[in-house]
Design a protein around this motif. Structure first.
Motif, PDB file in Angstrom:
ATOM      1  N   GLN A 156       0.790  -1.218   0.000  1.00 23.45           N
ATOM      2  CA  GLN A 156       0.000   0.000   0.000  1.00 23.45           C
ATOM      3  C   GLN A 156       0.832   1.283   0.000  1.00 23.45           C
ATOM      4  O   GLN A 156       0.437   2.281   0.591  1.00 23.45           O
ATOM      5  CB  GLN A 156      -0.974   0.027   1.156  1.00 23.45           C
ATOM      6  N   ARG A 183       0.132   4.203  23.211  1.00 24.80           N
ATOM      7  CA  ARG A 183      -1.128   4.791  23.635  1.00 24.80           C
ATOM      8  C   ARG A 183      -1.212   4.675  25.143  1.00 24.80           C
ATOM      9  O   ARG A 183      -1.103   3.592  25.705  1.00 24.80           O
ATOM     10  CB  ARG A 183      -2.310   4.045  23.000  1.00 24.80           C
ATOM     11  N   LEU A 185      -2.090   9.196  22.100  1.00 24.99           N
ATOM     12  CA  LEU A 185      -0.959   8.548  21.467  1.00 24.99           C
ATOM     13  C   LEU A 185       0.245   9.479  21.524  1.00 24.99           C
ATOM     14  O   LEU A 185       0.128  10.675  21.253  1.00 24.99           O
ATOM     15  CB  LEU A 185      -1.324   8.270  20.007  1.00 24.99           C
ATOM     16  N   GLU A 192      -9.713  -3.765  20.811  1.00 24.53           N
ATOM     17  CA  GLU A 192      -9.649  -5.232  20.889  1.00 24.53           C
ATOM     18  C   GLU A 192     -10.984  -5.853  21.286  1.00 24.53           C
ATOM     19  O   GLU A 192     -11.056  -7.056  21.486  1.00 24.53           O
ATOM     20  CB  GLU A 192      -8.577  -5.655  21.905  1.00 24.53           C
ATOM     21  N   SER A 193     -12.011  -5.044  21.422  1.00 23.47           N
ATOM     22  CA  SER A 193     -13.312  -5.567  21.857  1.00 23.47           C
ATOM     23  C   SER A 193     -14.358  -5.343  20.774  1.00 23.47           C
ATOM     24  O   SER A 193     -14.059  -4.845  19.681  1.00 23.47           O
ATOM     25  CB  SER A 193     -13.745  -4.876  23.146  1.00 23.47           C
ATOM     26  N   HIS A 194     -15.596  -5.675  21.104  1.00 29.05           N
ATOM     27  CA  HIS A 194     -16.717  -5.490  20.170  1.00 29.05           C
ATOM     28  C   HIS A 194     -16.937  -4.011  19.855  1.00 29.05           C
ATOM     29  O   HIS A 194     -17.663  -3.689  18.917  1.00 29.05           O
ATOM     30  CB  HIS A 194     -17.984  -6.090  20.766  1.00 29.05           C
ATOM     31  N   LEU A 254     -12.823   0.115  16.691  1.00 28.68           N
ATOM     32  CA  LEU A 254     -11.824   1.164  16.843  1.00 28.68           C
ATOM     33  C   LEU A 254     -12.520   2.474  17.218  1.00 28.68           C
ATOM     34  O   LEU A 254     -12.362   3.498  16.558  1.00 28.68           O
ATOM     35  CB  LEU A 254     -11.010   1.310  15.556  1.00 28.68           C
ATOM     36  N   ASP A 291      -6.869   4.990   1.696  1.00 29.01           N
ATOM     37  CA  ASP A 291      -7.117   3.906   0.735  1.00 29.01           C
ATOM     38  C   ASP A 291      -8.609   3.616   0.668  1.00 29.01           C
ATOM     39  O   ASP A 291      -9.056   2.508   0.896  1.00 29.01           O
ATOM     40  CB  ASP A 291      -6.307   2.654   1.100  1.00 29.01           C
ATOM     41  N   SER A 317      -6.853   2.767   5.980  1.00 31.44           N
ATOM     42  CA  SER A 317      -5.700   3.548   6.450  1.00 31.44           C
ATOM     43  C   SER A 317      -5.764   4.939   5.844  1.00 31.44           C
ATOM     44  O   SER A 317      -6.203   5.105   4.703  1.00 31.44           O
ATOM     45  CB  SER A 317      -4.383   2.912   5.989  1.00 31.44           C
ATOM     46  N   ASN A 351      -7.195  10.341  16.661  1.00 24.54           N
ATOM     47  CA  ASN A 351      -7.439   8.908  16.498  1.00 24.54           C
ATOM     48  C   ASN A 351      -6.255   8.137  17.097  1.00 24.54           C
ATOM     49  O   ASN A 351      -5.131   8.243  16.605  1.00 24.54           O
ATOM     50  CB  ASN A 351      -7.584   8.591  15.001  1.00 24.54           C
ATOM     51  N   VAL A 352      -6.500   7.367  18.137  1.00 21.09           N
ATOM     52  CA  VAL A 352      -5.385   6.646  18.775  1.00 21.09           C
ATOM     53  C   VAL A 352      -5.024   5.362  18.033  1.00 21.09           C
ATOM     54  O   VAL A 352      -4.035   4.711  18.377  1.00 21.09           O
ATOM     55  CB  VAL A 352      -5.697   6.264  20.245  1.00 21.09           C
ATOM     56  N   TYR A 353      -5.804   4.984  17.030  1.00 20.96           N
ATOM     57  CA  TYR A 353      -5.552   3.709  16.360  1.00 20.96           C
ATOM     58  C   TYR A 353      -4.674   3.906  15.142  1.00 20.96           C
ATOM     59  O   TYR A 353      -5.006   4.691  14.242  1.00 20.96           O
ATOM     60  CB  TYR A 353      -6.862   3.026  15.976  1.00 20.96           C
ATOM     61  N   THR A 354      -3.563   3.218  15.139  1.00 22.66           N
ATOM     62  CA  THR A 354      -2.619   3.328  14.036  1.00 22.66           C
ATOM     63  C   THR A 354      -2.152   1.935  13.665  1.00 22.66           C
ATOM     64  O   THR A 354      -2.305   0.980  14.414  1.00 22.66           O
ATOM     65  CB  THR A 354      -1.375   4.144  14.443  1.00 22.66           C
ATOM     66  N   LEU A 391     -12.114   1.178  11.252  1.00 21.80           N
ATOM     67  CA  LEU A 391     -12.790  -0.043  10.824  1.00 21.80           C
ATOM     68  C   LEU A 391     -14.263   0.271  10.670  1.00 21.80           C
ATOM     69  O   LEU A 391     -14.892   0.771  11.603  1.00 21.80           O
ATOM     70  CB  LEU A 391     -12.597  -1.116  11.896  1.00 21.80           C
ATOM     71  N   VAL A 433     -14.582  -7.826  16.298  1.00 22.19           N
ATOM     72  CA  VAL A 433     -14.519  -8.699  17.471  1.00 22.19           C
ATOM     73  C   VAL A 433     -15.963  -8.923  17.914  1.00 22.19           C
ATOM     74  O   VAL A 433     -16.622  -7.999  18.377  1.00 22.19           O
ATOM     75  CB  VAL A 433     -13.703  -8.047  18.600  1.00 22.19           C
ATOM     76  N   ARG A 465      -5.886  -8.652  10.357  1.00 20.76           N
ATOM     77  CA  ARG A 465      -7.057  -9.076  11.153  1.00 20.76           C
ATOM     78  C   ARG A 465      -7.159 -10.607  11.215  1.00 20.76           C
ATOM     79  O   ARG A 465      -8.263 -11.177  11.286  1.00 20.76           O
ATOM     80  CB  ARG A 465      -8.375  -8.497  10.590  1.00 20.76           C
TER      81      ARG A 465
END
Lengths: 390, 390
Positions: A20, A114, A119, A229-231, A234, B56, B94, B109-112, B124, B135, B195
């Motif tokens: 990517q 984090r 972050l 990491e849960s339901h 993100l 993307d 991403s 956004n803390v997710y990277t 997601l 999940v 994933r």
């Protein structure tokens, strides 16, 4: 099979398009740890008018306080640069850039952590705490993210488990340290920010700590797993979690012990179980060890949030003095309290110690520099782990 | 024990100072996934002159191509905002912001995810691939980061191991999928960007895939562990790794199989072993399955980098046609090739298939939309895993 595309071409093609197009195209090195252990930060941004670095760079030696804000200066090409005024002590550090007042992580640094809902960029000056934080050429334990079912909460919950090098093949049973995070943290906190795996690998390899399993649960009863990491997917991490300090966690905690002892080769006696936690985790460790006086042989309270709230009629705090008296009838092998001189919880820890002193309960007290900060908790873990199961 | 500080005060104090003052102080929500699955991005920066989003976000339906660059507009308070023109298909995406041309992740956004040497923000849209990426309330497997010793390379190396729900207590032996990353990737790629754990958890829970162990090794012989996880500390990831496609990895690969079969409850026959990889990992899967024709019963080549280089006198490529002929004398139960129509490796895969066709070797071919991109590899894994060990 005459195919004339070469690996070199693949490499080139990949650098343009593949995985990517996410190869870092810049050649900016930041942070750069210099030979003298000072650190240089760089950031490319021609249009910005001011850039500064904000980090937790206080020196380990309190006499050498390094300014936390480093103002960067811009060259003609738009590259900003700034360095710490002095060398930094070996440690894991967090920082961010403020670009015209707007917080951003360092785009040239892929390493982040984090902490709760923020972050930050991180770097490691090898090697903090006498070489305990780095990955060295020693046998390595495993880190597993596993799920257990809580019957009480009727939900699957995630926890981190460190098993020491050799666990898979030794056939031996191991003692267990339950290591708890602070408010807003989760089951990833100790393995990420706490360097728990590296600390244990290095201590065990040097013979300074006994091989042990370290279980790092999630201490938020309303959060089955760490953010992401849960339901909940993100979504934005929730920092206002109910039921974290009302006694619910203490009630469900034995389910974690039961799960661990049913699924790992453990020694299952009080002298083979330890519990320690930071901040809110210290609160949990205090109450769990008090509520189940036959469970934990070792107790570690790190910068502990000690808030007996019996005036609010929460059962956790009912008969607290009596319960602690019962705990110390057959006392833990070690009751270890550590806090930094500048911690906002210092006074309440002093008060709690005075209560223990008044009753003559035996404990070990360690006072460090600085405050409510991860590098204290890493050091406390490194100290505490050496005292266990001996 | 009259201590009148309450948990509310602790929470307040924590928000100011603790866990290193790293609560996110802003209330900016970004990205926001709207009810119609369009996505709004926000970024606070009063002084910036232009901000755009690059991601993307190509639609799954190739007829609906969404511009990858979203130009944001600024309100009077300095808050930038921009949205996708249309809903996005469920997926993991991403993106990054370009602020006056400077790339930055989204600070809200803390997710990277780190892909090779670049960090991007991710989100997601629940739930990609028919609900396989989220999940859900299903039994969860464990993900372990473990180290094994390579005698050939004389170094400890790290790998990721997924064990399915129930592994710890079932006493059963499981088949194993070896799942390989692409050039510049590492042992974290499939569990993070791919994933893989969620896909396997969900497929197994629905009865669509057999419970299996998934081993995700590091395919770079000169990299013992992912960036940040080795003795190199938090140094800049090296993207120019030698010996990744010269046959060395194929030589050391049986050590991984031996380690897994010695330390996990596995079924140890060809029909219980699968290997698949993306890009460079597809190259590895091709050569490993050819070099050890009795090892792998299932072979998956995902967007595979197929570069037979026999003209360069690398032993890996010597007698390649003969070796593949031997492999297909006692053929794998499944030889599965997948690639996207827009992949820069499309032609070479077509050529390779023509060679297989000419010999009459049996394989299954799947062609998807799009190119050399993670969402293809997630889907290929989801498809391939359903075909294994049946």
């Amino acid at each position: 099979m005459k195919l004339f595309i070469t690996a070199a071409l693949l490499s080139c093609a990949l650098s343009l398009s593949a995985q990517q197009a996410l190869f870092n195209s810049s050649n900016i090195v930041s942070p750069q740890i210099n030979d003298d252990a000072s650190v240089t930060f760089r950031y490319f941004n021609p249009s910005a008018e001011s850039v500064k670095v904000v980090g937790d760079f206080l020196a380990a030696d309190p006499a050498v306080v390094i300014p936390t804000d480093i103002h960067m200066s811009k060259n003609d090409n738009g590259l900003w640069e700034g360095s710490t005024a002095t060398p930094l002590a070996p440690e894991l550090y967090s920082y961010a850039f403020y670009v015209d007042g707007v917080r951003t992580i360092d785009p040239a640094n892929v390493y982040t952590a984090r902490d709760i809902a923020t972050l930050s960029s991180i770097f490691l000056i090898d090697d903090g705490c006498d070489g305990l934080y780095g990955v060295h050429d020693v046998p390595h334990g495993s880190l597993s993210k596993v799920w257990y079912h809580s019957d009480i909460l009727d939900v699957d919950r995630r926890l981190s488990v460190y098993t020491p090098a050799g666990y898979e093949s030794s056939g031996r049973n191991y003692p267990v340290l339950y290591l708890l995070h602070g408010m807003g943290g989760d089951e990833n906190a100790w393995s990420e920010l706490g360097r728990a795996c590296q600390i244990l690998d290095n201590l065990i390899a040097r013979g300074l700590a006994r091989p042990m399993i370290v279980v790092m649960p999630n201490g938020n009863v309303d959060m089955p797993a760490a953010p992401g990491e849960s339901h909940l997917g993100l979504s934005v991490p929730n920092t206002n979690l109910p039921h974290t300090m009302d006694g619910t966690y203490e009630k469900v905690f034995p389910e974690i012990v039961n799960f661990v002892e049913a699924n790992y080769r453990t020694r299952r006696d009080k002298a083979s179980r330890a519990i320690a936690g930071l901040s809110m985790g210290g609160f949990h460790a205090l109450h769990i060890s008090k509520d189940y006086p036959d469970m934990m042989g070792y107790v570690g309270l790190f910068s502990s949030a000690i808030f007996p709230l019996k005036e609010e009629n929460i059962p956790l705090y009912a008969d607290m003095e009596d319960k602690i008296a019962r705990q110390f009838e057959n006392p833990p092998l070690l009751y270890w309290i550590a806090i930094g001189k500048d911690d906002f919880l210092y006074d309440i820890n002093t008060h709690y110690r005075s209560l223990l002193d008044a009753k003559g309960y035996d404990y070990v007290y360690t006072e460090s520099a600085e405050g409510h900060i991860w590098r204290n908790w890493r050091r406390y873990l490194a100290s505490f782990a050496q005292l266990l199961f001996k």
